[in-house]
Motif scaffolding. Sequence first.
Motif, PDB file in Angstrom:
ATOM      1  N   PHE A 293      25.495 -52.514  24.872  1.00 37.20           N
ATOM      2  CA  PHE A 293      24.820 -53.774  25.166  1.00 37.20           C
ATOM      3  C   PHE A 293      25.032 -54.714  23.991  1.00 37.20           C
ATOM      4  O   PHE A 293      25.333 -54.291  22.876  1.00 37.20           O
ATOM      5  N   SER A 294      24.876 -56.021  24.259  1.00 36.04           N
ATOM      6  CA  SER A 294      25.136 -57.026  23.227  1.00 36.04           C
ATOM      7  C   SER A 294      23.828 -57.412  22.535  1.00 36.04           C
ATOM      8  O   SER A 294      23.678 -57.229  21.347  1.00 36.04           O
ATOM      9  N   GLN A 295      22.862 -57.961  23.282  1.00 35.67           N
ATOM     10  CA  GLN A 295      21.504 -58.133  22.749  1.00 35.67           C
ATOM     11  C   GLN A 295      20.522 -57.221  23.485  1.00 35.67           C
ATOM     12  O   GLN A 295      19.500 -56.858  22.951  1.00 35.67           O
ATOM     13  N   GLY A 296      20.827 -56.899  24.731  1.00 39.17           N
ATOM     14  CA  GLY A 296      19.947 -55.990  25.475  1.00 39.17           C
ATOM     15  C   GLY A 296      18.578 -56.579  25.773  1.00 39.17           C
ATOM     16  O   GLY A 296      17.578 -55.885  25.725  1.00 39.17           O
ATOM     17  N   ARG A 297      18.550 -57.874  26.080  1.00 42.45           N
ATOM     18  CA  ARG A 297      17.258 -58.547  26.283  1.00 42.45           C
ATOM     19  C   ARG A 297      16.956 -58.825  27.743  1.00 42.45           C
ATOM     20  O   ARG A 297      15.956 -59.460  28.051  1.00 42.45           O
ATOM     21  N   ASN A 298      17.806 -58.382  28.623  1.00 39.97           N
ATOM     22  CA  ASN A 298      17.614 -58.724  30.025  1.00 39.97           C
ATOM     23  C   ASN A 298      16.709 -57.727  30.702  1.00 39.97           C
ATOM     24  O   ASN A 298      17.151 -56.857  31.438  1.00 39.97           O
TER      25      ASN A 298
ATOM     26  N   GLY B 159      18.963 -63.871  24.342  1.00 37.46           N
ATOM     27  CA  GLY B 159      20.056 -63.050  24.863  1.00 37.46           C
ATOM     28  C   GLY B 159      21.382 -63.456  24.248  1.00 37.46           C
ATOM     29  O   GLY B 159      21.470 -64.397  23.463  1.00 37.46           O
ATOM     30  N   SER B 160      22.435 -62.728  24.622  1.00 35.78           N
ATOM     31  CA  SER B 160      23.758 -62.988  24.046  1.00 35.78           C
ATOM     32  C   SER B 160      24.644 -63.749  25.023  1.00 35.78           C
ATOM     33  O   SER B 160      24.518 -63.609  26.239  1.00 35.78           O
ATOM     34  N   VAL B 161      25.560 -64.514  24.448  1.00 33.99           N
ATOM     35  CA  VAL B 161      26.562 -65.223  25.242  1.00 33.99           C
ATOM     36  C   VAL B 161      27.413 -64.202  26.004  1.00 33.99           C
ATOM     37  O   VAL B 161      27.654 -64.336  27.213  1.00 33.99           O
TER      38      VAL B 161
HETATM   39  P1  ADP Z   1      21.766 -59.970  27.007  1.00 35.57           P
HETATM   40  O1  ADP Z   1      22.415 -60.161  25.689  1.00 35.57           O
HETATM   41  O2  ADP Z   1      21.814 -61.181  27.875  1.00 35.57           O
HETATM   42  O3  ADP Z   1      20.414 -59.375  26.876  1.00 35.57           O
HETATM   43  P2  ADP Z   1      22.896 -57.414  27.509  1.00 35.57           P
HETATM   44  O4  ADP Z   1      23.349 -57.218  26.131  1.00 35.57           O
HETATM   45  O5  ADP Z   1      21.685 -56.640  27.963  1.00 35.57           O
HETATM   46  O6  ADP Z   1      22.670 -58.951  27.815  1.00 35.57           O
HETATM   47  O7  ADP Z   1      24.093 -57.114  28.466  1.00 35.57           O
HETATM   48  C1  ADP Z   1      23.906 -56.962  29.850  1.00 35.57           C
HETATM   49  C2  ADP Z   1      24.824 -55.864  30.353  1.00 35.57           C
HETATM   50  O8  ADP Z   1      26.174 -56.288  30.184  1.00 35.57           O
HETATM   51  C3  ADP Z   1      24.741 -54.558  29.573  1.00 35.57           C
HETATM   52  O9  ADP Z   1      23.796 -53.698  30.146  1.00 35.57           O
HETATM   53  C4  ADP Z   1      26.142 -53.993  29.705  1.00 35.57           C
HETATM   54  O10 ADP Z   1      26.269 -53.283  30.910  1.00 35.57           O
HETATM   55  C5  ADP Z   1      26.998 -55.230  29.765  1.00 35.57           C
HETATM   56  N1  ADP Z   1      27.531 -55.582  28.434  1.00 35.57           N
HETATM   57  C6  ADP Z   1      26.863 -56.258  27.475  1.00 35.57           C
HETATM   58  N2  ADP Z   1      27.630 -56.431  26.412  1.00 35.57           N
HETATM   59  C7  ADP Z   1      28.815 -55.854  26.679  1.00 35.57           C
HETATM   60  C8  ADP Z   1      30.037 -55.733  25.958  1.00 35.57           C
HETATM   61  N3  ADP Z   1      30.148 -56.260  24.752  1.00 35.57           N
HETATM   62  N4  ADP Z   1      31.053 -55.083  26.548  1.00 35.57           N
HETATM   63  C9  ADP Z   1      30.924 -54.583  27.791  1.00 35.57           C
HETATM   64  N5  ADP Z   1      29.809 -54.666  28.523  1.00 35.57           N
HETATM   65  C10 ADP Z   1      28.759 -55.302  27.977  1.00 35.57           C
END
Ligand code: ADP
Length: 504
Positions: A83-88, A154-156
């Motif tokens: 996950f990137s930020q994992g905020r969803n 959250g992340s881009v």
């Molecule tokens: P946000 O930053 O909006 O909270 P997440 O980080 O939770 O979003 O990412 C949502 C979903 O997208 C993750 O559960 C994962 O399945 C997928 N994902 C996120 N980042 C990546 C990445 N860098 N590479 C591949 N899949 C990713």
Amino acid sequence: MTSTLPPHLGASALDRALAAFVGELGPESVVSEPEELRAYRDPYTYSESDEFDASAVVMPTTTEQVQAVVRIANEHRVPLWMFSQGRNNTYGGSAPRLRGSVLVNLRRMNRILEIDRDLAYAVVEPGVRWFDLFDGLQEAGGDLWPSIPDLGWGSVVGNSLEYGIGYTPYGDHARNICGMEVVLPDGSLLRTGMGAMEGNAAFHTYPHSYGPSFGGLFQQSNLGIVTSVGWWVMRRPEAYSACWARFRGYDTLGEVVDVLRRLMLDRVIENTPLLNRGVEIDADGNFSLDPDGEGWSARFALYGRAGLVDAQFAVVEQALRAAPGVEVVRRTFDTADLTGPANHDERVQRGIPDMDLLDPRMLPYGEVTGHLDFSPIGPCRGADVVRLEKLVRATYARHGRQYVNGLYLTPRSALHISTTFYDPRDEEQTRGVFEGYADLVREVATLGYAPYRTNLQHMDLVAEQFGFADHAQRRVAERIKDALDPNGVLAPGKSGIWPAAYRR
Ligand code: ADP
């Protein structure tokens, strides 16, 4: 040490893998203490459930470290979940689909690698949040605006990979991606699009490839870990008007949707109109929830040369007022002044991130409040929108549940997000909410609709709906998965795609 294990793996095998992660990343970048792991739970599952618990978290800071993590995972057959930020939170937050997976937390890869002011794009790592991108663009001169979603934390990359939406004319975030760098499930590296050529000058300016385009393979999928993306942004317009319309009742809803569709197809409105029911925002920007309320509000925005924005507003106003009882208002801003936009609607459509929407979502049960979003997608035609809304309403009523609505329009499609609130400490209530969701999935399928995205609990059920030609979509996805990821280490079960080792 962790007490959660993935399937097929003993405690000592996991310990050897964790030792290898520590050897590569250092002890401060590997977490396996149960207390620390609690922060990574899906906050909206039943609070005593361990169904989506992780066994450990690794925090790489470079692409090379991500590659090393994936290689170690293959060696020790450890399932990963990135996950990137994992905020969803309504879609699982940072929690893995498969219990016992090791989380690859990319928050520390948070650099903006490049901003090109002439060509209006940024290149970002996965940990870059909306707040960071906004700040980076401001520091670069403030003449570029990002499209952003409602919450700035959250992340881009995560949001765009999941087909998230925002509210400037660049609101289809998946389409803003131009050129990605990806770590494949064997630890090797791929660049998509023009980036497949070493040093190609159009990597972040031309979205297609020579030959097939692989970018889509890494969206809402488990075929790679994306370590950077080129991302298109908008040039600051001369004028910006935030606009609102208010109305009541299903008949008017249908008419308003038809009017907005025509205005979008004609490119008078170029951003993403959002129609809300049950969520009130007053002139000072204070929110309240009124799930039984029958009043709708529509918000959208106009951008461009000052004279053109005025002319466009006149067109919009006339078209919307033709529907009965519709009021239309707007506020126009000096686009160089960051302090002008005073409330969330005004900020978010101008690309200024905030966290205003978090608090009202905690009104029903305090800080622990869970909410489940049901998000089917359908055509943007008034009659279709109303038909689906009525079916959704009847289904919630059968489950005795209140909900609020958000309708996100594009010129051809409408995303219907309905949200119901609950207390995740209450097992029976939580179970009832998830059962209601499954019922909604099956009900809307009878009209030919399915969610565009779903939570951990329902990934298999939603994948099940895409059954054309004996589940050709899933069979193809599984063949690609098995070819690229023979050990099944990357995000098993993501979007209902299970690698061979885990398939029933
Ligand atoms: P946000 O930053 O909006 O909270 P997440 O980080 O939770 O979003 O990412 C949502 C979903 O997208 C993750 O559960 C994962 O399945 C997928 N994902 C996120 N980042 C990546 C990445 N860098 N590479 C591949 N899949 C990713």
